[in-house]
Motif scaffolding. Structure first.
Motif, PDB file in Angstrom:
ATOM      1  N   LYS A 162       3.848 -45.125  45.388  1.00  0.00           N
ATOM      2  CA  LYS A 162       3.119 -46.318  45.835  1.00  0.00           C
ATOM      3  C   LYS A 162       1.851 -45.955  46.602  1.00  0.00           C
ATOM      4  CE  LYS A 162       6.200 -46.676  49.856  1.00  0.00           C
ATOM      5  NZ  LYS A 162       7.134 -45.627  49.415  1.00  0.00           N
ATOM      6  N   TYR A 163       0.920 -46.882  46.608  1.00  0.00           N
ATOM      7  CA  TYR A 163      -0.302 -46.806  47.407  1.00  0.00           C
ATOM      8  C   TYR A 163      -0.217 -47.859  48.514  1.00  0.00           C
ATOM      9  CZ  TYR A 163      -2.341 -44.347  43.357  1.00  0.00           C
ATOM     10  OH  TYR A 163      -2.601 -43.468  42.331  1.00  0.00           O
ATOM     11  N   THR A 164      -1.067 -47.734  49.499  1.00  0.00           N
ATOM     12  CA  THR A 164      -1.147 -48.786  50.514  1.00  0.00           C
ATOM     13  C   THR A 164      -1.853 -49.999  49.911  1.00  0.00           C
ATOM     14  OG1 THR A 164      -3.318 -48.098  51.329  1.00  0.00           O
ATOM     15  CG2 THR A 164      -1.377 -47.013  52.303  1.00  0.00           C
ATOM     16  N   PRO A 165      -1.691 -51.182  50.490  1.00  0.00           N
ATOM     17  CA  PRO A 165      -2.424 -52.355  50.001  1.00  0.00           C
ATOM     18  C   PRO A 165      -3.934 -52.131  49.972  1.00  0.00           C
ATOM     19  CG  PRO A 165      -0.691 -53.042  51.507  1.00  0.00           C
ATOM     20  CD  PRO A 165      -0.743 -51.544  51.561  1.00  0.00           C
ATOM     21  N   ASP A 184      -5.020 -39.828  42.060  1.00  0.00           N
ATOM     22  CA  ASP A 184      -3.833 -40.438  41.455  1.00  0.00           C
ATOM     23  C   ASP A 184      -2.564 -39.989  42.149  1.00  0.00           C
ATOM     24  OD1 ASP A 184      -2.149 -38.375  39.678  1.00  0.00           O
ATOM     25  OD2 ASP A 184      -4.260 -37.802  39.570  1.00  0.00           O
ATOM     26  N   HIS A 185      -1.531 -40.830  42.079  1.00  0.00           N
ATOM     27  CA  HIS A 185      -0.203 -40.549  42.634  1.00  0.00           C
ATOM     28  C   HIS A 185       0.823 -40.355  41.523  1.00  0.00           C
ATOM     29  CE1 HIS A 185      -0.928 -42.607  46.847  1.00  0.00           C
ATOM     30  NE2 HIS A 185      -1.819 -41.668  46.568  1.00  0.00           N
ATOM     31  N   VAL A 186       0.392 -39.891  40.362  1.00  0.00           N
ATOM     32  CA  VAL A 186       1.273 -39.812  39.194  1.00  0.00           C
ATOM     33  C   VAL A 186       1.812 -38.393  39.018  1.00  0.00           C
ATOM     34  CG1 VAL A 186       1.486 -40.209  36.720  1.00  0.00           C
ATOM     35  CG2 VAL A 186      -0.080 -41.617  38.074  1.00  0.00           C
ATOM     36  N   GLU A 187       3.126 -38.270  38.983  1.00  0.00           N
ATOM     37  CA  GLU A 187       3.787 -36.997  38.692  1.00  0.00           C
ATOM     38  C   GLU A 187       4.520 -37.110  37.359  1.00  0.00           C
ATOM     39  OE1 GLU A 187       5.869 -35.172  42.327  1.00  0.00           O
ATOM     40  OE2 GLU A 187       5.741 -37.308  42.817  1.00  0.00           O
ATOM     41  N   LEU A 188       4.511 -36.007  36.590  1.00  0.00           N
ATOM     42  CA  LEU A 188       5.173 -35.970  35.294  1.00  0.00           C
ATOM     43  C   LEU A 188       6.100 -34.765  35.220  1.00  0.00           C
ATOM     44  CD1 LEU A 188       2.001 -36.331  32.985  1.00  0.00           C
ATOM     45  CD2 LEU A 188       3.281 -38.181  34.069  1.00  0.00           C
ATOM     46  N   PRO A 219       1.622 -32.049  38.599  1.00  0.00           N
ATOM     47  CA  PRO A 219       1.581 -32.668  39.928  1.00  0.00           C
ATOM     48  C   PRO A 219       0.571 -33.801  40.011  1.00  0.00           C
ATOM     49  CG  PRO A 219       0.433 -30.566  39.941  1.00  0.00           C
ATOM     50  CD  PRO A 219       1.037 -30.705  38.571  1.00  0.00           C
ATOM     51  N   ALA A 220       0.755 -34.646  41.001  1.00  0.00           N
ATOM     52  CA  ALA A 220      -0.180 -35.734  41.261  1.00  0.00           C
ATOM     53  C   ALA A 220      -1.490 -35.183  41.819  1.00  0.00           C
ATOM     54  CB  ALA A 220       0.446 -36.717  42.246  1.00  0.00           C
ATOM     55  N   GLY A 221      -2.519 -36.026  41.756  1.00  0.00           N
ATOM     56  CA  GLY A 221      -3.782 -35.705  42.412  1.00  0.00           C
ATOM     57  C   GLY A 221      -4.809 -34.999  41.559  1.00  0.00           C
ATOM     58  N   ARG A 222      -4.605 -34.928  40.256  1.00  0.00           N
ATOM     59  CA  ARG A 222      -5.556 -34.207  39.412  1.00  0.00           C
ATOM     60  C   ARG A 222      -6.779 -35.051  39.061  1.00  0.00           C
ATOM     61  NH1 ARG A 222      -4.288 -29.457  37.264  1.00  0.00           N
ATOM     62  NH2 ARG A 222      -5.635 -29.817  35.453  1.00  0.00           N
ATOM     63  N   GLN A 223      -6.695 -36.375  39.199  1.00  0.00           N
ATOM     64  CA  GLN A 223      -7.824 -37.231  38.852  1.00  0.00           C
ATOM     65  C   GLN A 223      -8.232 -38.092  40.037  1.00  0.00           C
ATOM     66  OE1 GLN A 223      -7.303 -39.314  35.123  1.00  0.00           O
ATOM     67  NE2 GLN A 223      -7.536 -37.398  34.010  1.00  0.00           N
TER      68      GLN A 223
END
Length: 368
Positions: free
Chosen positions: A198-201, A118-122, A104-108
């Motif tokens: 995505k992230y906000t600007p 982070d917003h990265v999912e694998l 899941p996202a959010g580990r770092q």
């Protein structure tokens, strides 16, 4: 094989219109692979690309775009599943380096000041060769035969030729690297569906990098074309960051840690990062389909002493051998680095984390 599951079509977003500082990468044309003269030419092109850039494009690899698009569609559908469903497939020992399944996202923590994570999912799928348990969501399970066929095609049509060309370039028997990268042997290869939400600007301004500078731990990473510009490589010759441009009908390949160890640094593991996309692409999520190739688990990561090229050029020891520490097996190396990579709560600005010892004889380093 059963008929394909209807996933609908997959549509890629438009490429950026911004004029970015693109890397000038070599393209390896595998249509030349079937003749001795073609192999010889490709081997020289391949080793030059690996040594001078570390990244390259590969085209004419006998896998249709429709087949590739199916994998993107499977990835898209997987990330449409509810979070509670995906969380059922998190590896039980994720903090010890287990990585097959859903990460899941959010580990770092990307920015300590704001606390942005982070917003990265694998989602990682190991080999389907009998060595691994396969417990997947119904969506993946329904498409597992197609996924296996795709992974085996990657080995036969891309990885086997690349391993052959590397052996030729190093004046080794042509099957040298194929023999230590067999699909039927146990290794930690995996296919990955990877989503960057995505992230906000304002968040992009605060964090800069979505994924910090790093190297991959295996032999080669295969990245299928997707049009959102975000990947940057650090040119190993000029030591400059360059954007990697999406190229139609190609795979992007990069050299990783294991091949650096096996060649005593003659081929270096390429430093890369993922940054905020150009402004005209920051409003969309980024979906990737990747394949991570690794040597068989029981291979010991010593420099290949049999290579006349490495002997002539003086590349006879890797970091472990220079330190006097025993080189690890690929399995030990994989789980040691994965454990470090999966450290929960790791901060991008924590130098002690980013320069940690992975195993005796090897320490990570700051690249930027």
């Amino acid at each position: 094989m059963p008929s394909q599951v209807d996933l609908g079509s997959y549509t890629f977003v438009p490429e950026t219109k911004e004029n970015l500082d693109w890397a000038d990468l070599i393209t390896l044309d595998l249509s030349k692979y079937d003749t001795p003269e073609g192999k010889k030419e490709l081997a020289q092109t391949f080793i030059t690309a690996l040594r001078e850039k570390g990244f390259l494009y590969v085209k004419n690899f006998n896998i249709s775009q429709e087949t590739v698009n199916r994998q993107f569609a499977i990835g898209r559908e997987f990330y449409e599943l509810p979070l509670e469903e995906k969380l059922k497939f998190v590896p039980e020992r994720i903090d010890l380096g287990q990585f097959n399944g859903y990460i899941p996202a959010g580990r770092q923590i990307l920015d300590t000041k704001t606390g942005i994570r982070d917003h990265v999912e694998l989602y990682n799928i190991p080999k389907l060769n009998g060595d691994f348990k396969h417990n997947h969501p119904r969506l993946i399970q329904k498409n597992l035969e197609e996924i296996e066929k795709f992974a085996r095609l990657l080995h036969a049509e891309v990885l086997d030729p690349l391993h052959t060309l590397l052996a030729i370039a190093l004046e080794l028997p042509e099957d040298y690297f194929r023999n230590i990268h067999k699909y039927e042997a146990k290794s930690e290869d995996h296919l990955r569906y990877m989503k960057y939400s995505k992230y906000t600007p304002e968040e992009n301004s605060a964090i800069g990098n979505w994924v910090r500078d790093h190297t991959d731990l295996g032999t080669f990473t295969l990245l299928f074309r997707q049009p959102i510009a975000a990947l940057q490589i650090r040119d190993p010759v000029h030591d400059q960051w360059k954007w990697v441009k999406p190229q139609d009908g190609t795979l992007t390949i990069n050299a990783c840690d294991a091949i650096s160890f096996l060649t005593g640094g003659y081929v270096r593991s390429t430093v890369h990062r993922v940054v905020a996309p150009p402004k005209d692409q920051q409003h969309v999520d980024r979906l990737g389909v990747l394949y991570f190739s690794r040597p068989n688990n029981d291979v010991v990561l010593n420099t290949v002493a049999e290579s006349p090229v490495l002997q002539r050029e003086g590349f006879t020891q890797n970091e472990f051998e220079k330190s006097g520490d025993p080189a690890p097996t690929v399995e030990a190396w994989t789980f040691a680095k994965q454990k470090w990579q999966r450290t929960y709560g790791a901060r991008h600005d924590d130098h002690s984390y980013r320069t940690a010892q992975i195993l005796p004889g090897f320490r990570e380093q700051l690249y930027a």
